[in-house]
Design an enzyme around this catalytic site. Structure first.
Site, mmCIF file in Angstrom:
data_model
loop_
_atom_site.group_PDB
_atom_site.id
_atom_site.type_symbol
_atom_site.label_atom_id
_atom_site.label_comp_id
_atom_site.label_asym_id
_atom_site.label_seq_id
_atom_site.Cartn_x
_atom_site.Cartn_y
_atom_site.Cartn_z
ATOM 1 N N GLY A 35 0.878 -1.169 0.124
ATOM 2 C CA GLY A 35 0.102 0.068 0.014
ATOM 3 C C GLY A 35 0.981 1.374 0.151
ATOM 4 C CB ALA A 36 1.920 3.909 1.510
ATOM 5 C CG LEU A 37 -0.958 1.620 -3.975
ATOM 6 C CD1 LEU A 37 -2.034 1.198 -4.709
ATOM 7 C CD2 LEU A 37 0.109 0.416 -3.842
ATOM 8 C CG HIS A 38 5.180 4.893 -5.017
ATOM 9 N ND1 HIS A 38 5.660 4.213 -5.929
ATOM 10 C CD2 HIS A 38 5.495 4.421 -3.817
ATOM 11 C CE1 HIS A 38 6.514 3.120 -5.622
ATOM 12 N NE2 HIS A 38 6.500 3.266 -4.258
ATOM 13 C CG HIS A 41 3.234 0.740 -5.390
ATOM 14 N ND1 HIS A 41 3.360 1.785 -4.670
ATOM 15 C CD2 HIS A 41 3.782 -0.306 -4.752
ATOM 16 C CE1 HIS A 41 3.972 1.324 -3.419
ATOM 17 N NE2 HIS A 41 4.334 -0.001 -3.418
ATOM 18 N N GLY A 151 8.636 -5.376 -8.625
ATOM 19 C CA GLY A 151 9.695 -4.156 -9.201
ATOM 20 C C GLY A 151 11.252 -4.681 -9.074
ATOM 21 C CE LYS A 153 13.122 1.804 -3.942
ATOM 22 N NZ LYS A 153 12.871 1.072 -2.683
ATOM 23 C CD GLN A 157 10.349 -7.832 -2.373
ATOM 24 O OE1 GLN A 157 10.385 -7.732 -1.232
ATOM 25 N NE2 GLN A 157 9.532 -7.084 -3.203
ATOM 26 N NE ARG A 191 10.475 1.182 5.290
ATOM 27 C CZ ARG A 191 10.241 -0.442 4.796
ATOM 28 N NH1 ARG A 191 10.639 -0.578 3.704
ATOM 29 N NH2 ARG A 191 9.886 -1.219 5.547
HETATM 30 P P1 AMP Z 1 6.107 -2.414 -1.525
HETATM 31 O O1 AMP Z 1 4.868 -1.797 -1.260
HETATM 32 O O2 AMP Z 1 7.257 -1.112 -1.335
HETATM 33 O O3 AMP Z 1 6.217 -3.656 -0.778
HETATM 34 O O4 AMP Z 1 6.338 -2.512 -2.944
HETATM 35 C C1 AMP Z 1 5.387 -3.617 -3.653
HETATM 36 C C2 AMP Z 1 5.981 -3.583 -5.108
HETATM 37 O O5 AMP Z 1 6.158 -2.372 -5.833
HETATM 38 C C3 AMP Z 1 7.312 -4.300 -5.128
HETATM 39 O O6 AMP Z 1 7.399 -5.364 -6.263
HETATM 40 C C4 AMP Z 1 8.322 -3.279 -5.306
HETATM 41 O O7 AMP Z 1 9.569 -3.730 -5.830
HETATM 42 C C5 AMP Z 1 7.505 -2.412 -6.295
HETATM 43 N N1 AMP Z 1 8.170 -1.085 -6.374
HETATM 44 C C6 AMP Z 1 8.277 -0.265 -5.150
HETATM 45 N N2 AMP Z 1 8.665 0.976 -5.533
HETATM 46 C C7 AMP Z 1 8.840 0.702 -7.085
HETATM 47 C C8 AMP Z 1 9.531 1.908 -7.800
HETATM 48 N N3 AMP Z 1 10.055 2.882 -7.577
HETATM 49 N N4 AMP Z 1 9.419 1.272 -9.106
HETATM 50 C C9 AMP Z 1 9.350 -0.068 -9.465
HETATM 51 N N5 AMP Z 1 8.575 -0.939 -8.625
HETATM 52 C C10 AMP Z 1 8.652 -0.377 -7.328
#
Ligand code: AMP
Length: 280
Positions: A35-38, A41, A151, A153, A157, A191
């Site tokens: 969550g806290a999507l950008h 995501h 991602g 990113k 993982q 974050r």
């Molecule tokens: P998170 O919510 O941070 O656990 O991320 C969920 C998914 O979004 C994971 O597969 C991350 O690698 C991907 N993700 C997070 N930030 C980015 C980004 N800046 N660019 C591409 N994918 C991302």
């Protein structure tokens, strides 16, 4: 404004909703998130759509991947605006379970993974990949998607999840998606919201250092020199570096040659820990 996607809190309800779609022959993609999507995501959602008829996103802040004292409590939770963003990207449904649904009383199973999980993040967050692998396995088994998008990113993982899916014969194709960055190069991350104005300025150094290091390697400088300069640059900018390493892009072991390898970094500015990486 589109209608919000249907939200499923339980695995049974989600499976019941997906069964008729599967019967119609629709292919399903899963995009797991906390969550806290950008826009990072949402790029995964777009990628998912390229590969499947229906996109399911999951939103779950997974307690098992946080150690005591990490930011589980303070991690941003913005479900309403997340749902709106997912609606704008035409997501069919959102799996947003609570912790009791995922880890009911008596829950006793976890997935332990080595290989690409060794080193890097694990040296600093030893609990992390077992927590990630366990929750991702549960999400993949709950949805049984044709593909799932992760991602780059979180590069280590992505490799860990690919390994796990292969090792467990999970019937889902794991697809990686490129890093989405802010205009100044900072990799988007939920974050980043923790950063104050000064730290946000400092944070630029992480992608700048990666780019400088990548260019130096391409110009034939030795990794030892490149790494030394990068660590000094990060320190000067105000970062405390956890690691700055060159790894084989596929198995994350020591690379034989730099071409096609990956530089991975984790560093803290203030109390915020950021990770990033770049292809050489
Ligand atoms: P998170 O919510 O941070 O656990 O991320 C969920 C998914 O979004 C994971 O597969 C991350 O690698 C991907 N993700 C997070 N930030 C980015 C980004 N800046 N660019 C591409 N994918 C991302």
């Amino acid at each position: 404004m589109r209608n919000l996607p249907d939200v499923y809190r339980g695995v049974d309800a989600l499976r019941a909703a997906l069964a008729p779609l599967r019967q119609e022959g629709k292919t399903i993609a899963l995009v797991p998130t906390m969550g806290a999507l950008h826009a990072g995501h949402l790029s995964l959602v777009e990628k998912a759509r390229e590969h499947a008829d229906i996109v399911i996103a999951s939103i779950f802040v997974n307690p098992k991947q946080f150690a005591p004292g990490e930011d589980f409590e303070s991690y941003p939770r913005t479900e309403e605006s997340d749902l709106q963003k997912l609606a704008d990207h035409n997501v069919f449904g959102v799996f947003a379970p609570n912790a009791k649904e995922m880890y009911p009383n008596g829950f006793a199973t976890s997935i332990q993974i080595e290989g690409p999980a060794l080193g890097l993040e694990t040296d600093h967050r030893p609990h992390f990949f077992n927590g990630v692998a366990t929750v991702v396995a549960k999400l993949l088994l709950a949805v049984l998607p044709d593909i799932a998008v992760f991602g780059e990113k979180d590069y280590q993982q992505l490799r860990v999840i690919e390994r796990m899916a292969k090792d467990l014969h999970l019937p889902t194709k794991i697809v990686g998606a490129p890093i989405v960055r802010e205009h100044d190069g900072l990799a988007m991350s939920s974050r980043n919201e923790y950063l104050d104005a000064k730290e946000r300025q400092t944070a630029i150094a992480i992608s700048q250092t990666l780019t400088t290091a990548r260019n130096a390697l391409r110009n034939g400088e030795s990794w030892i020199d490149v790494r030394k300069k990068a660590l000094a640059a990060l320190k000067l900018s105000g970062f405390a570096t956890d690691y700055f390493e060159l790894r084989h892009a596929k198995h994350l072991g020591t690379p034989i040659e730099t071409s096609g390898a990956r530089i991975l970094v984790a560093a803290k500015v203030g109390t915020t820990r950021l990770i990033d990486n770049i292809e050489v």
